[in-house]
Design a protein around this motif. Structure first.
Motif, PDB file in Angstrom:
ATOM      1  N   VAL A 120      73.531  57.649  25.510  1.00 53.89           N
ATOM      2  CA  VAL A 120      73.113  56.834  24.786  1.00 53.89           C
ATOM      3  C   VAL A 120      73.153  57.076  23.217  1.00 53.89           C
ATOM      4  O   VAL A 120      72.927  58.196  22.764  1.00 53.89           O
ATOM      5  CB  VAL A 120      71.484  56.367  25.187  1.00 53.89           C
ATOM      6  CG1 VAL A 120      71.657  55.787  26.701  1.00 53.89           C
ATOM      7  CG2 VAL A 120      70.711  57.442  25.062  1.00 53.89           C
ATOM      8  N   SER A 121      73.116  56.013  22.420  1.00 55.32           N
ATOM      9  CA  SER A 121      73.278  56.313  20.960  1.00 55.32           C
ATOM     10  C   SER A 121      71.974  56.747  20.258  1.00 55.32           C
ATOM     11  O   SER A 121      72.043  57.308  19.148  1.00 55.32           O
ATOM     12  CB  SER A 121      74.115  55.156  20.312  1.00 55.32           C
ATOM     13  OG  SER A 121      73.206  53.960  20.737  1.00 55.32           O
ATOM     14  N   ALA A 122      70.910  56.429  21.118  1.00 49.13           N
ATOM     15  CA  ALA A 122      69.655  56.939  20.462  1.00 49.13           C
ATOM     16  C   ALA A 122      68.587  56.799  21.373  1.00 49.13           C
ATOM     17  O   ALA A 122      68.751  55.916  22.570  1.00 49.13           O
ATOM     18  CB  ALA A 122      69.223  55.907  19.348  1.00 49.13           C
ATOM     19  N   LEU A 123      67.392  57.483  21.430  1.00 47.29           N
ATOM     20  CA  LEU A 123      66.289  57.389  22.352  1.00 47.29           C
ATOM     21  C   LEU A 123      65.031  57.285  21.581  1.00 47.29           C
ATOM     22  O   LEU A 123      64.261  58.356  21.222  1.00 47.29           O
ATOM     23  CB  LEU A 123      66.329  58.664  23.131  1.00 47.29           C
ATOM     24  CG  LEU A 123      65.200  58.567  24.162  1.00 47.29           C
ATOM     25  CD1 LEU A 123      65.759  57.729  25.389  1.00 47.29           C
ATOM     26  CD2 LEU A 123      65.159  60.076  24.890  1.00 47.29           C
ATOM     27  N   PRO A 124      64.758  56.007  21.014  1.00 44.01           N
ATOM     28  CA  PRO A 124      63.635  55.527  20.394  1.00 44.01           C
ATOM     29  C   PRO A 124      62.406  55.674  21.254  1.00 44.01           C
ATOM     30  O   PRO A 124      62.316  55.493  22.497  1.00 44.01           O
ATOM     31  CB  PRO A 124      63.775  54.175  19.817  1.00 44.01           C
ATOM     32  CG  PRO A 124      64.572  53.539  20.677  1.00 44.01           C
ATOM     33  CD  PRO A 124      65.790  54.808  21.282  1.00 44.01           C
ATOM     34  N   LEU A 125      61.384  56.544  20.728  1.00 41.43           N
ATOM     35  CA  LEU A 125      60.260  56.610  21.354  1.00 41.43           C
ATOM     36  C   LEU A 125      59.008  55.997  20.908  1.00 41.43           C
ATOM     37  O   LEU A 125      58.726  55.694  19.753  1.00 41.43           O
ATOM     38  CB  LEU A 125      59.865  58.167  21.576  1.00 41.43           C
ATOM     39  CG  LEU A 125      60.815  59.057  22.227  1.00 41.43           C
ATOM     40  CD1 LEU A 125      60.481  60.437  22.074  1.00 41.43           C
ATOM     41  CD2 LEU A 125      61.203  58.703  23.418  1.00 41.43           C
ATOM     42  N   GLY A 126      58.041  55.832  21.743  1.00 41.19           N
ATOM     43  CA  GLY A 126      56.843  55.117  21.231  1.00 41.19           C
ATOM     44  C   GLY A 126      55.533  55.365  22.225  1.00 41.19           C
ATOM     45  O   GLY A 126      55.623  56.078  23.248  1.00 41.19           O
ATOM     46  N   SER A 127      54.776  54.467  22.279  1.00 37.38           N
ATOM     47  CA  SER A 127      53.362  54.576  23.151  1.00 37.38           C
ATOM     48  C   SER A 127      53.105  53.228  23.909  1.00 37.38           C
ATOM     49  O   SER A 127      52.353  53.322  25.084  1.00 37.38           O
ATOM     50  CB  SER A 127      52.149  54.674  22.250  1.00 37.38           C
ATOM     51  OG  SER A 127      51.779  53.983  21.270  1.00 37.38           O
ATOM     52  N   ASP A 128      53.396  52.116  23.486  1.00 35.29           N
ATOM     53  CA  ASP A 128      53.175  50.718  23.799  1.00 35.29           C
ATOM     54  C   ASP A 128      51.838  50.420  23.773  1.00 35.29           C
ATOM     55  O   ASP A 128      51.185  49.968  24.601  1.00 35.29           O
ATOM     56  CB  ASP A 128      53.497  50.642  25.335  1.00 35.29           C
ATOM     57  CG  ASP A 128      53.434  49.309  26.140  1.00 35.29           C
ATOM     58  OD1 ASP A 128      53.536  48.362  25.222  1.00 35.29           O
ATOM     59  OD2 ASP A 128      53.668  49.114  27.162  1.00 35.29           O
ATOM     60  N   PHE A 129      51.131  50.954  22.587  1.00 36.39           N
ATOM     61  CA  PHE A 129      49.852  50.866  22.272  1.00 36.39           C
ATOM     62  C   PHE A 129      49.321  49.538  22.230  1.00 36.39           C
ATOM     63  O   PHE A 129      50.205  48.821  21.681  1.00 36.39           O
ATOM     64  CB  PHE A 129      49.286  51.759  20.878  1.00 36.39           C
ATOM     65  CG  PHE A 129      50.000  51.153  19.502  1.00 36.39           C
ATOM     66  CD1 PHE A 129      49.569  50.077  19.233  1.00 36.39           C
ATOM     67  CD2 PHE A 129      50.945  51.771  19.067  1.00 36.39           C
ATOM     68  CE1 PHE A 129      50.371  49.314  17.847  1.00 36.39           C
ATOM     69  CE2 PHE A 129      51.271  51.519  17.763  1.00 36.39           C
ATOM     70  CZ  PHE A 129      50.988  50.204  17.058  1.00 36.39           C
TER      71      PHE A 129
END
Length: 638
Positions: free
Chosen positions: A518-527
């Motif tokens: 994959v070209s990117a793996l953006p991360l977050g929390s779903d807050f």
């Protein structure tokens, strides 16, 4: 050998000490600034990366024959950098004050210049990044302020790649149920809330965060569980932790008009006699949530201010706001005009799975708000049995989840929004939900004759349970998986029981996604589904453990040490992969990598100062990270 633009002398003589690597002659290659290094040469190399013509020095990157897990090169080598000293741009304007921050460990997330000790900020942007050595002499006579960071750690400002800004503020304003472990605790929490926040009879008591999977009897509650002499005076509406189910009391049920049949993509939980229990899932939620009175503009502004304050306190300078309304976009713009909105918001318009051909983009509102993407919804959530699965749930074969629209309709939704020029970001949890959307994306790419589908940067939000064959399709189709590390560590105590030991192999599969190309793996929390604190997500990504350092152990398997364990540890990310996920990969997923996501010359001066080095401390110590300062556009916001 090429010369630097505007220079009459070769570059490398001023770096003669770099011409030998491990006392061996080295090949020299010159590449344009920012170009990916690709090499299969067996001998050591020095790679000269030309910097933009604005600056006076190139960056030199050494290649040494040594394998390193964090190396992104195509060859088996490690990247170390010949870090340049701070520089004064050729066209530097000495009018406005500039600031030089020094004496810090600065992780830039710039592969060409990854760790430095100082950087300059002027007019809200970084203007030089490198070594502080001789800087005071160099900047003598320049309108500059030197700021000693006293050996603290600096990283780029963090972005949560999937959050819900207004829902965060609403959660902070209402009864918070995340810590409850039983129905009794929920009742107690509600009573405490009304004691501190007096309500009149028939007013609405709103809360969020319940999760029946944490209770001794992991079954859905009913309206009867909310019967209480005090609580029964109010209309009670409690949203499940994931936002995919609501639980209401008898007063709300009596007010609502409940149909005999479930709506498409939703479920009304019923007693054996067919009457509603008070729990409504996914598309059925609107039957009761629509009854809640609309909040005043004053209250909405308070909700927004609370959310922004909470984000900043945790080191977040930006969010990909997953599902906003036109009303909320206007609220944001007004707050920006009033200088109450320092963060950067990449908003996804909530499509409700309908095509709005009159939807207007917000390409860049004062560098704070962009709305050029739409949120589409494929299925529900795992915790409420709403995620669409190819086969029934392992712990309840009577359930298989559901799609929130007709399967064929997703193709039309995606196609129309792509034709309108919007990025499409689709919520997908179950393996069927992910496959259906991958199929729709692939067909749209083919039918619209898209030659480079990376230009579309189509996203799948969550990509939570994916078949192993479909994981490979993410890389092939250049689809961006936007993933949330704390979802794995929150779900891991029930997920395998729910979907079985085979399907779990493609669940929360962050490393597998990277390995798929994959070209990117953006991360977050779903807050506010998970805690807004990005360091909880950082820790979850690198450890696959909960905040107590634990994870589900397999029976009859030799115990793995806490230091080396974790839930399906093959899916762990390295610390640099994780940092990229919250910075430059998040920027790439929002088409903003040229202006944010790393500490580089010319980008927005968004950075945070930490009390510890999260790239080196013990894993468990990441959780206690304190944010000392947050700067956005070079201005201290926290």
């Amino acid at each position: 050998m090429s010369h630097y633009p505007g220079e009459s002398q070769p570059l490398l003589p001023q770096y003669s000490e770099a011409l030998l690597v491990n006392q061996q002659p080295a090949n020299v290659i010159t590449l344009p600034y920012g170009q990916r290094i690709v090499s299969s040469q067996p001998q050591p190399q020095i790679v000269v990366i030309e910097r933009p013509v604005l600056y006076q020095q190139p960056v030199i990157v050494r290649h040494i024959n040594r394998y390193d897990d964090d190396c992104d090169c195509c060859c088996a080598c490690a990247i170390t950098t010949y870090t340049p000293k701070l520089q004064i741009p050729l066209n530097y304007d000495n009018g406005a004050l500039s600031k030089i921050y020094f004496n810090a460990t600065v992780y830039t997330v710039d592969k060409m210049n990854p760790v430095v000790d100082s950087f300059g900020v002027k007019d809200g942007k970084f203007f030089s990044v490198g070594k502080f050595r001789d800087a005071e002499e160099l900047f003598k006579g320049v309108n500059v302020e030197f700021i000693n960071l006293n050996q603290k750690t600096v990283i780029p400002g963090l972005t949560d790649s999937h959050g819900h800004l207004m829902n965060l503020g609403r959660m902070l304003s209402n009864a918070q149920l995340q810590a409850t472990r039983s129905i009794q605790e929920i009742r107690e929490t509600l009573l405490e809330f009304v004691a501190k926040n007096p309500l009149k009879s028939n007013e609405w008591l709103i809360g969020r965060g319940w999760d029946q999977n944490k209770w001794n009897e992991a079954s859905f509650p009913t309206f009867k569980d909310l019967e209480h002499p005090i609580l029964s005076k109010f209309h009670i509406l409690l949203t499940r932790v994931d936002g995919h189910a609501v639980w209401v009391n008898k007063k709300v049920l009596d007010f609502a008009k409940i149909p005999a049949e479930d709506p498409l993509g939703g479920s009304i939980v019923r007693f054996s006699n067919g009457l509603p229990t008070g729990v409504f899932i996914d598309n059925a939620q609107n039957l009761v949530t629509s009854l809640e009175p609309e909040a005043s503009e004053e209250k909405l502004n308070k909700i927004l201010d609370l959310a922004i304050k909470e984000m900043l306190s945790k080191g977040l300078v930006g969010v990909h706001d997953a599902g906003v309304t036109k009303q909320e976009l206007k609220l944001y713009q007004k707050a920006i005009d009033e200088n109450r909105f320092p963060i950067r918001n990449y908003a996804m318009f909530s499509s409700e799975n309908l095509v709005d051909k009159n939807l207007k983009k917000i390409k860049n509102y004062k560098n704070k708000l962009v709305m050029t993407s739409v949120k589409v919804y494929a299925d529900g959530a795992l915790g409420s049995y709403g995620s669409a699965m190819d086969k029934p749930y392992s712990d309840d074969p009577s359930k298989i989840g559901f799609l929130l629209s007709d399967e064929k309709e997703f193709y039309n939704i995606v196609k129309e929004y792509v034709k309108l020029g919007f990025q499409v970001n689709t919520h997908c949890i179950g393996d069927r939900g992910n496959r259906v959307i991958l199929d729709a994306y692939e067909k749209v790419i083919k039918d619209l004759n898209v030659t480079d589908n990376s230009d579309l940067r189509l996203r799948i939000e969550h990509a939570q349970i994916v078949s192993l064959s479909d994981i490979k399709r993410f890389g092939k189709l250049k689809i961006i998986p936007s993933m949330q590390p704390t979802h794995a560590t929150s779900d891991m105590y029930f997920a395998e029981k729910r979907i079985g030991k085979e399907r779990i192999k493609g669940a929360y599969a962050w490393k597998s996604m990277l390995n798929a190309g994959v070209s990117a793996l953006p991360l977050g929390s779903d807050f506010p589904v998970e805690a807004v604190n990005p360091f909880f997500g950082f820790y979850a990504a690198v450890s696959r453990k909960d905040n107590s350092g634990n994870w589900p152990r397999k029976e009859n398997v030799n115990e793995i040490s806490k230091e080396n364990g974790g839930w399906y540890p093959n899916e762990k990310l390295t610390r640099m992969e994780t940092l990229r996920g919250f910075t430059i990969d998040a920027a790439y997923a929002s088409f903003r990598e040229d202006v944010m996501g790393s500490i580089e010359e010319g980008k927005f001066a968004d950075f945070i100062v930490l009390d510890r080095d999260i790239m080196k401390v013990e894993e468990i110590d990441i959780l206690g990270t304190k944010v000392l300062n947050v700067f956005i556009d070079g201005k201290k916001e926290f």
